[in-house]
Write a protein that holds these residues in place. Sequence first.
Motif, short mmCIF file in Angstrom:
data_model
loop_
_atom_site.label_atom_id
_atom_site.label_comp_id
_atom_site.label_asym_id
_atom_site.label_seq_id
_atom_site.Cartn_x
_atom_site.Cartn_y
_atom_site.Cartn_z
N MET A 1 39.09 43.68 42.12
CA MET A 1 37.73 43.15 41.44
C MET A 1 37.02 42.71 42.21
O MET A 1 35.92 43.18 41.21
N LEU A 2 36.91 43.77 43.50
CA LEU A 2 35.19 44.39 43.95
C LEU A 2 34.81 45.31 43.19
O LEU A 2 34.42 45.50 42.77
N PRO A 3 35.65 46.68 43.18
CA PRO A 3 34.93 47.90 42.22
C PRO A 3 34.39 47.30 40.64
O PRO A 3 33.58 47.29 40.16
N LEU A 4 35.26 46.14 40.27
CA LEU A 4 34.84 45.65 38.81
C LEU A 4 33.80 45.55 38.42
O LEU A 4 32.90 44.90 38.42
N LEU A 5 33.46 43.89 40.07
CA LEU A 5 32.83 43.34 40.74
C LEU A 5 31.26 44.10 40.61
O LEU A 5 30.20 44.06 40.46
N THR A 6 31.59 45.61 41.05
CA THR A 6 30.51 46.40 41.88
C THR A 6 29.59 46.69 40.66
O THR A 6 28.27 46.63 40.02
N PHE A 7 30.77 46.57 39.06
CA PHE A 7 29.98 47.36 38.39
C PHE A 7 28.92 46.53 37.36
O PHE A 7 28.59 46.79 37.08
N ILE A 8 30.26 45.32 37.33
CA ILE A 8 28.94 43.78 36.86
C ILE A 8 27.61 44.29 37.70
O ILE A 8 26.51 43.74 37.04
N ALA A 9 27.84 44.12 38.74
CA ALA A 9 27.07 43.99 39.69
C ALA A 9 25.26 44.86 39.75
O ALA A 9 24.25 44.94 39.20
N VAL A 10 26.06 46.48 38.62
CA VAL A 10 25.04 47.41 38.32
C VAL A 10 24.38 47.25 37.12
O VAL A 10 23.25 46.86 37.00
N ILE A 11 25.41 46.68 36.47
CA ILE A 11 24.84 46.22 34.71
C ILE A 11 23.11 45.53 35.13
O ILE A 11 22.37 45.29 34.29
N ALA A 12 24.10 44.00 35.93
CA ALA A 12 23.03 43.13 36.14
C ALA A 12 21.84 43.27 36.52
O ALA A 12 20.50 43.47 36.65
N GLY A 13 22.25 44.05 37.87
CA GLY A 13 20.69 44.68 38.29
C GLY A 13 19.87 45.54 37.85
O GLY A 13 18.14 45.79 37.80
N MET A 14 20.66 47.12 37.12
CA MET A 14 19.43 47.47 36.18
C MET A 14 18.98 46.60 35.19
O MET A 14 17.59 46.46 34.98
N PHE A 15 19.54 45.75 34.72
CA PHE A 15 19.05 44.73 33.80
C PHE A 15 18.30 44.34 34.08
O PHE A 15 16.59 43.75 33.21
N GLY A 16 18.13 42.95 35.73
CA GLY A 16 16.46 42.32 35.82
C GLY A 16 15.79 43.87 35.94
O GLY A 16 13.94 43.42 36.33
N GLY A 17 15.73 45.10 36.50
CA GLY A 17 14.95 46.22 37.05
C GLY A 17 13.97 45.95 35.90
O GLY A 17 13.54 46.45 35.37
N LEU A 18 14.98 46.80 34.67
CA LEU A 18 14.62 47.23 33.04
C LEU A 18 13.60 45.70 32.70
O LEU A 18 12.32 46.06 31.79
N LEU A 19 13.73 44.55 33.00
CA LEU A 19 13.35 43.68 32.37
C LEU A 19 11.95 43.51 33.11
O LEU A 19 10.93 43.56 32.53
N VAL A 20 11.98 43.93 34.11
CA VAL A 20 10.77 43.88 34.68
C VAL A 20 9.49 44.82 34.44
O VAL A 20 8.10 45.13 34.62
N SER A 21 10.04 46.12 34.47
CA SER A 21 9.61 47.54 34.26
C SER A 21 9.15 47.73 33.04
O SER A 21 7.75 48.37 32.77
N TRP A 22 9.28 46.53 32.03
CA TRP A 22 8.90 46.78 30.62
C TRP A 22 7.65 45.10 30.66
O TRP A 22 7.27 45.83 29.97
N SER A 23 8.15 44.14 30.71
CA SER A 23 6.98 43.21 31.58
C SER A 23 5.94 44.17 32.57
O SER A 23 5.24 43.33 31.59
N GLN A 24 5.75 44.53 33.40
CA GLN A 24 4.62 44.77 34.36
C GLN A 24 4.54 46.38 33.96
O GLN A 24 3.11 46.64 34.70
N LEU A 25 5.18 47.33 33.10
CA LEU A 25 4.55 48.85 33.13
C LEU A 25 4.62 49.02 32.68
O LEU A 25 4.11 50.23 32.05
N GLY A 26 4.96 48.24 31.08
CA GLY A 26 5.55 48.63 30.20
C GLY A 26 6.40 49.65 29.01
O GLY A 26 5.83 50.60 28.17
N LEU A 27 7.38 50.19 30.20
CA LEU A 27 8.32 51.17 30.17
C LEU A 27 9.68 50.22 29.32
O LEU A 27 10.08 49.31 30.13
N GLY A 28 9.53 50.28 27.43
CA GLY A 28 10.94 49.97 26.92
C GLY A 28 11.89 50.40 27.59
O GLY A 28 12.49 51.15 28.31
N PRO A 29 13.15 49.54 26.92
CA PRO A 29 14.20 50.14 27.18
C PRO A 29 15.22 50.80 27.16
O PRO A 29 15.60 51.46 27.64
N ASN A 30 14.35 52.00 25.99
CA ASN A 30 15.21 53.01 25.36
C ASN A 30 14.36 53.43 26.52
O ASN A 30 15.52 54.90 27.01
#
Length: 370
Positions: free
Chosen positions: A263-292
């Motif tokens: 489970m730890l490799p699977l949880l790590t992959f899920i953590a990567v997705i969650a961390g990137m999503f959090g970073g994407l939202l902040v970059s989009w809202s603060q820097l105007g860098l869209g998802p694409n």
Amino acid sequence: MKAAEFQIDSGDKGAVLRLSGDWTTAGLRRTPQRLDRALNGVTVDRIDIADLDGFDTAGALVLVQALDAPVPEKTWKDNPGAGRIYALVERLERGTAEPPKRPDAIIRTFSKIGQGVYDVLSEAMQTMAFLGRLILALGSALKHPGRIRWAAWVSHVERAGLDAIPIVIATNFFIGAVIAFIGADLLQQFGAQVFAVELIGISVFREFAVVITAVLLAGRSSSAFAAEIGSMKMNQEIDAMQVMGVDPFQALVIPRLAALLIMLPLLTFIAVIAGMFGGLLVSWSQLGLGPNFFIQRIEQNVGVEHLWVGLSKAPVFAIVVAAIGCRQGMAVSGDVESLGRRVTAAVVQAIFAIIFLDALFALLFLEMGV
């Protein structure tokens, strides 16, 4: 009730102590202090209890502490009950050893250092013995796969892995957002805010996702393993399993180790997705860098090799977290205090091992140029 009194008559063969009144807790009052002063430098040859009305353990204790020698048994021939009370108190009082002298501060300091070194060496020896038994159990499981307890595997996969998904997602989402906030604030000062995407991707892929997930499982699963196995050890359930011919390592340790290893490799992959999503939202809202744009920068400038670097650490962290939790659980003795110490030690050692191994991985990948 007549108060306790005494009289000392001097004679040729020595002094005679005559007791009268009620030599009990209620009747003594200030008699002990007066008796000590009166007997200072006086040798009592005989005790007369003809006028003694009452006698209990308090009166007996006063006599024992005031006299240098025990009262002869013949003194109590007319009052055997008082004699038995005196004999009991005299035996307990004179047989009590003096408290040991406390060593000075220097000796206590060196003693604590020596005890600490001994505890470290003892812990290392017990850990090596545990690893040896674990390797033998793994070899036996591989040699006889029909004996593997698949139901236990599935149960621990659900409890240690699937049930941890919400906390892993939430924690890593905010970690990614915090990294993005820091990167955006810092890089905007140099007009390089676009590179915040690379900062988020590399840090989450290589380090934060796997380390934060492993630390969460160290606090969540390692402590649970130590508590579960330690509770069974306290209740002698592990001894009962051995009597019935069941290997505790096959039944308790290997399923938990396998669950985290899966489970730890699977949880790590899920953590990567969650961390990137959090970073994407902040970059989009603060820097105007869209998802694409964010995903394109990750694909072109970060690459999947950083993800594999992070995922490669997950199995090692899983083995360490599970082994430490089970090892501490197996070391629990028969009291609750030992269980608490071992659960605490499991969490602390697991987190320390994760940070230490992550530093070693960083040095290794640096030398490899990865």
